[in-house]
Design an enzyme around this catalytic site. Sequence first.
Site, mmCIF file in Angstrom:
data_model
loop_
_atom_site.group_PDB
_atom_site.id
_atom_site.type_symbol
_atom_site.label_atom_id
_atom_site.label_comp_id
_atom_site.label_asym_id
_atom_site.label_seq_id
_atom_site.Cartn_x
_atom_site.Cartn_y
_atom_site.Cartn_z
ATOM 1 N N ASP A 1 -6.905 11.275 2.136
ATOM 2 C CA ASP A 1 -5.902 11.189 1.076
ATOM 3 C C ASP A 1 -5.791 12.534 0.360
ATOM 4 O O ASP A 1 -6.796 13.183 0.066
ATOM 5 C CB ASP A 1 -6.274 10.085 0.075
ATOM 6 C CG ASP A 1 -5.090 9.678 -0.779
ATOM 7 O OD1 ASP A 1 -4.577 8.559 -0.585
ATOM 8 O OD2 ASP A 1 -4.664 10.485 -1.642
ATOM 9 N N ILE A 2 -4.568 12.947 0.075
ATOM 10 C CA ILE A 2 -4.330 14.256 -0.554
ATOM 11 C C ILE A 2 -4.811 14.288 -2.010
ATOM 12 O O ILE A 2 -5.065 15.372 -2.548
ATOM 13 C CB ILE A 2 -2.822 14.606 -0.447
ATOM 14 C CG1 ILE A 2 -2.610 16.124 -0.514
ATOM 15 C CG2 ILE A 2 -1.995 13.884 -1.501
ATOM 16 C CD1 ILE A 2 -1.191 16.550 -0.124
ATOM 17 N N ASN B 1 -1.726 -1.677 -1.182
ATOM 18 C CA ASN B 1 -0.806 -1.942 -2.287
ATOM 19 C C ASN B 1 0.533 -2.392 -1.710
ATOM 20 O O ASN B 1 1.007 -1.840 -0.715
ATOM 21 C CB ASN B 1 -0.609 -0.675 -3.125
ATOM 22 C CG ASN B 1 -1.877 -0.267 -3.867
ATOM 23 O OD1 ASN B 1 -2.608 -1.120 -4.361
ATOM 24 N ND2 ASN B 1 -2.143 1.024 -3.940
ATOM 25 N N GLN C 1 2.175 0.775 -5.096
ATOM 26 C CA GLN C 1 2.621 1.372 -3.830
ATOM 27 C C GLN C 1 3.622 2.492 -4.111
ATOM 28 O O GLN C 1 4.610 2.293 -4.822
ATOM 29 C CB GLN C 1 3.253 0.317 -2.921
ATOM 30 C CG GLN C 1 3.534 0.861 -1.519
ATOM 31 C CD GLN C 1 4.102 -0.184 -0.561
ATOM 32 O OE1 GLN C 1 4.422 -1.308 -0.946
ATOM 33 N NE2 GLN C 1 4.234 0.207 0.696
ATOM 34 N N HIS D 1 -0.185 1.211 4.571
ATOM 35 C CA HIS D 1 -1.397 2.016 4.707
ATOM 36 C C HIS D 1 -2.548 1.298 4.035
ATOM 37 O O HIS D 1 -2.374 0.619 3.033
ATOM 38 C CB HIS D 1 -1.214 3.411 4.093
ATOM 39 C CG HIS D 1 -0.660 3.392 2.704
ATOM 40 N ND1 HIS D 1 0.680 3.248 2.442
ATOM 41 C CD2 HIS D 1 -1.274 3.472 1.492
ATOM 42 C CE1 HIS D 1 0.879 3.251 1.136
ATOM 43 N NE2 HIS D 1 -0.300 3.372 0.533
ATOM 44 N N HIS E 1 -6.061 1.980 2.203
ATOM 45 C CA HIS E 1 -6.966 2.944 1.587
ATOM 46 C C HIS E 1 -8.398 2.537 1.899
ATOM 47 O O HIS E 1 -8.734 1.344 1.822
ATOM 48 C CB HIS E 1 -6.842 2.911 0.061
ATOM 49 C CG HIS E 1 -5.516 3.308 -0.496
ATOM 50 N ND1 HIS E 1 -5.286 4.543 -1.047
ATOM 51 C CD2 HIS E 1 -4.346 2.631 -0.617
ATOM 52 C CE1 HIS E 1 -4.031 4.604 -1.503
ATOM 53 N NE2 HIS E 1 -3.444 3.450 -1.255
#
Length: 114
Positions: free
Chosen positions: A31-32, A87, A94, A100, A102
């Site tokens: 994750d960024i 989410n 979201q 996706h 997490h």
Amino acid sequence: MDSNCLFCKIAAGEIPAEIIFEDDDLLAFMDIAPQAPVHFLVIPKKHIPGPAAVEEQDQKLIGKMMQLGARMAADKGIGDNFRLVFNNGAEAGQTVFHIHMHILGGRNMGWPPG
Ligand code: 5GP
Ligand code: ZN
């Protein structure tokens, strides 16, 4: 592929990401904006907007996402304690409308989530 979708572009290699796993069906990448010492995402390459859009024929794919998430969590040293989050919808948090999962770990997690 949805040409306006950030995660479709990552899956297509058009936007760079720190990819930690890839096969024909799935991609996992860091994750960024990590919310824990370890925070990565697992996505299907197929564009599915979110959990509420999962269909009968996607069941195996979604199961594979969980199996991969657990395996990559173990690879990252958090195999015994990690949190999976999906989410669905903006009010639930979201922000990217390509499903996706997490995977977060490496710290104590509070409950209930915010
Ligand atoms: P959501 O809020 O939709 O459940 O999660 C989207 C996640 O994608 C966020 O945790 C956010 O930090 C991450 N994200 C957004 N844009 C990018 C990006 O360009 N690259 C990566 N690696 N992660 C991103
Ligand atoms: Zn997409």
